[in-house]
Design a protein around this motif. Structure first.
Motif, PDB file in Angstrom:
ATOM      1  N   HIS A  59       0.848  -1.187   0.000  1.00  0.00           N
ATOM      2  CA  HIS A  59       0.000   0.000   0.000  1.00  0.00           C
ATOM      3  C   HIS A  59       0.887   1.242   0.000  1.00  0.00           C
ATOM      4  O   HIS A  59       1.759   1.395   0.867  1.00  0.00           O
ATOM      5  CB  HIS A  59      -0.900   0.001   1.232  1.00  0.00           C
ATOM      6  N   PRO A  60       0.701   2.187  -0.934  1.00  0.00           N
ATOM      7  CA  PRO A  60       1.590   3.354  -1.023  1.00  0.00           C
ATOM      8  C   PRO A  60       1.472   4.320   0.146  1.00  0.00           C
ATOM      9  O   PRO A  60       2.366   5.155   0.342  1.00  0.00           O
ATOM     10  CB  PRO A  60       1.165   4.021  -2.330  1.00  0.00           C
ATOM     11  N   GLY A  61       0.381   4.280   0.916  1.00  0.00           N
ATOM     12  CA  GLY A  61       0.315   5.072   2.124  1.00  0.00           C
ATOM     13  C   GLY A  61      -0.578   6.283   2.079  1.00  0.00           C
ATOM     14  O   GLY A  61      -1.072   6.730   3.121  1.00  0.00           O
ATOM     15  N   SER A  62      -0.798   6.871   0.916  1.00  0.00           N
ATOM     16  CA  SER A  62      -1.620   8.080   0.835  1.00  0.00           C
ATOM     17  C   SER A  62      -2.252   8.167  -0.544  1.00  0.00           C
ATOM     18  O   SER A  62      -1.720   7.613  -1.521  1.00  0.00           O
ATOM     19  CB  SER A  62      -0.773   9.334   1.078  1.00  0.00           C
ATOM     20  N   PRO A  63      -3.381   8.876  -0.668  1.00  0.00           N
ATOM     21  CA  PRO A  63      -3.989   9.054  -2.001  1.00  0.00           C
ATOM     22  C   PRO A  63      -3.034   9.706  -2.988  1.00  0.00           C
ATOM     23  O   PRO A  63      -3.032   9.358  -4.178  1.00  0.00           O
ATOM     24  CB  PRO A  63      -5.203   9.931  -1.710  1.00  0.00           C
ATOM     25  N   GLU A  64      -2.223  10.633  -2.522  1.00  0.00           N
ATOM     26  CA  GLU A  64      -1.291  11.305  -3.428  1.00  0.00           C
ATOM     27  C   GLU A  64      -0.256  10.328  -3.981  1.00  0.00           C
ATOM     28  O   GLU A  64       0.061  10.349  -5.178  1.00  0.00           O
ATOM     29  CB  GLU A  64      -0.594  12.456  -2.695  1.00  0.00           C
ATOM     30  N   ALA A  65       0.254   9.464  -3.098  1.00  0.00           N
ATOM     31  CA  ALA A  65       1.236   8.480  -3.548  1.00  0.00           C
ATOM     32  C   ALA A  65       0.593   7.464  -4.495  1.00  0.00           C
ATOM     33  O   ALA A  65       1.208   7.043  -5.480  1.00  0.00           O
ATOM     34  CB  ALA A  65       1.855   7.776  -2.346  1.00  0.00           C
TER      35      ALA A  65
END
Length: 571
Positions: A290-296
């Motif tokens: 999971h990249p961690g944030s919507p932006e990522a």
């Protein structure tokens, strides 16, 4: 019932069709079929090996302890691996259910057996390894999920879905005996018929597949707190039915028994008492993919072909891999945690049910003579890239699956780990080899290697995807080789696949359809990029390697079934 109105209507429509079919079967009852006469072997002949084939649905490659799982406890599968062969690079030939299962039983790639998408029935006359083993004197049985016919079938048009209504347990597709189940009791299979008959109050506790309905503590998609007793849930029911058959069958010949658990495929609705006893979703970390944030997430998906970001931002509804009501962009971290918690519990219940079957084999004295295989039909995104479910997304989360083979102890095959690429296309040839049968020329795989030496020359594994909906028209061709995943996108079409105007008005409403011209693709170095975040398709520094992989892919594409098989239902 607490189901959503549409799901509730489907439940009662399917139940009405089941009762009508059952009544018609009683009115036109025929003499029961005479059991086939099996070719017995003389007492002094060498003992032939049994085959226990265990599949799960939508389980990732890293779900088990032995394959890297950190949460679910899977001591039974881990013990099989310790005594057998672990295939570290097992890939599916298709990332959705029906094509993958048809490959398992035919030994052919989807393009060749013709079931290139969900919604296409495997022809009844397709040669399968079950037919071959049956003809060689094996007792053959299938318990659980088959999915060789479409499951969106409320009127029971397809044989798989009406067997129980007709009080039939086979023979069917090379299996002497079948007792079928799927994701809950909705359609008319044997498990659903049993639950309606014996425990009708527990019907409402199940989630409804492909609705995307939120539930649980967090409103996570297709999560349901199911009050069902564990012994009434389909995982334990399947194990019990397999054990009953193993006890009843004559013990003077070999068997091929396929046990096919419907979990951990959504809906995520295991017995809630088991969930409370085993895990608290609040304690789980986000998965490492999971990249961690919507932006990522957006930054990663922007570098992939457009249907990735379109799905995340809900312009594309992904009707070919999950519920179209699912909005990935609104998925919270806690929802990911709760979905994963439910999946981990389902994986533990499967492991324990498998342990019950293996214990029975020991009691019966069959364990030393039984080869045990364990795999999944495809993977699950399960939070990787901020996404859930599956679809035309060829990354390891979906492509790579656990594959274990514990050879029968009498075979004397030592434990091993095989790093070379293998696939489901190799299962049927392996079953033939165990039974002492020649591998038919129509099968496109080969017997699985048992060590590094026998794996020499295995360089690649192929996966294809073709849309079940003509309106979507996506076609992916993928090769894994030398630590790289390379996916070529063929030009989009509008004349291949099913039309289904009613369903498309519902599932395709508001969906932007991806259109590709054949120049697009994906390229990942999985050793340097284990979660496939960096698409290097347009990276000039690896262009020669990309072109070499594409040439290898084209050179090894399997022949295509002619004429194409019809998509006869949406899924």
């Amino acid at each position: 019932m607490s189901l959503a109105p549409a799901a509730r209507a489907l439940v009662y429509l399917a139940r009405a069709a089941f009762l009508a079919r059952a009544a018609a079967a009683r009115a036109t009852s025929r003499e029961p079929q005479t059991p086939r006469t099996r070719r017995r072997h003389p007492p002094d002949a060498p003992r032939r090996r049994n085959i226990l084939f265990v599949t799960v649905d939508q389980q990732r490659f890293d779900a088990l302890g032995v394959t890297g799982g950190k949460i679910a406890r899977t001591p039974v599968a881990d013990a099989l691996a310790a005594a057998g062969i672990v295939y570290r690079r097992a890939h599916v030939q298709n990332v959705v259910c029906m094509p993958s299962r048809s490959t398992m039983i035919t030994g052919q790639h989807p393009l060749t057996h013709g079931v290139v998408a969900n919604g296409i029935s495997l022809p009844e006359d397709s040669p399968t390894v079950a037919h071959l083993l049956q003809g060689a004197g094996y007792d053959t049985a299938l318990f659980g999920k088959a999915h060789f016919d479409p499951h969106l079938d409320p009127l029971l048009r397809f044989a798989e879905n009406r067997l129980a209504a007709e009080s039939s347990s086979g023979p069917w597709r090379g299996f002497d005996h079948v007792e079928l189940a799927t994701h809950g009791p909705i359609i008319g299979q044997h498990y659903g018929a049993w639950l309606w008959s014996q425990h009708p109050r527990e019907i409402a506790g199940f989630g409804a597949v492909l609705t995307g309905s939120g539930g649980g503590d967090t409103g996570a998609p297709e999560v349901k707190h199911n009050p069902i007793q564990r012994e009434h849930y389909h995982t334990d029911w399947i194990a019990r039915r397999a054990i009953a058959w193993l006890r009843k069958r004559p013990q003077d010949g070999p068997f091929f028994c396929w046990i096919s658990f419907p979990d951990p495929h959504h809906p995520f609705d295991p017995p809630h008492d088991e969930v409370k006893r085993r895990i608290d979703w609040r304690d789980l970390p986000l998965p490492p993919g999971h990249p961690g944030s919507p932006e990522a997430i957006r930054a990663i998906l922007t570098r992939k072909p457009r249907h990735w970001l379109d799905w995340y931002e809900r312009r594309h509804r992904n009707p070919e891999g999950g519920p179209t009501g699912f909005d990935p962009g609104s998925l919270t971290h806690d929802q990911v945690r709760e979905v994963n918690a439910m999946i981990h519990v389902e994986n533990e219940l499967i492991d324990e049910a498998l342990g019950q079957v293996l214990a029975e084999l020991r009691v019966l004295g069959e364990e030393p003579y039984t080869d045990v295989f364990y795999t999944s039909d495809h993977g699950e995104l399960q939070g990787d890239l901020g996404l859930l479910f599956k679809g035309p997304y060829h990354v390891e989360s979906l492509l790579r699956v656990p594959l274990l083979w514990r050879p029968a102890p009498i075979a004397g095959i030592p434990p091993a780990t095989v790093e070379a690429p293998v696939g489901h296309v190799d299962l049927a040839p392996t079953f033939c080899a165990i039974a002492g049968l020649p591998v038919p020329s129509a099968m496109q795989g080969g017997p699985l290697p048992t060590d590094r030496a026998s794996a020499a020359g295995r360089e690649r594994v192929l996966t294809t995807f073709d849309s079940q909906f003509a309106a979507v028209g996506m076609h992916l061709r993928t090769i894994y080789r030398d630590g790289w995943i390379c996916t070529a996108y063929l030009p989009s079409t509008t004349d291949r696949g099913g039309q289904f105007p009613f369903y498309w008005r519902v599932w395709g409403h508001g969906s932007t359809l991806p259109r590709y011209d054949g120049s697009e693709g994906e390229l990942y170095d999985v050793r340097a990029d284990p979660w496939q975040w960096d698409n290097r398709w347009n990276d000039a520094s690896v262009r020669p390697w990309r072109d070499e992989l594409l040439a290898d892919l084209r050179a090894h594409m399997p022949p295509t079934h002619a004429p194409p098989l019809l998509v006869s239902a949406p899924t």
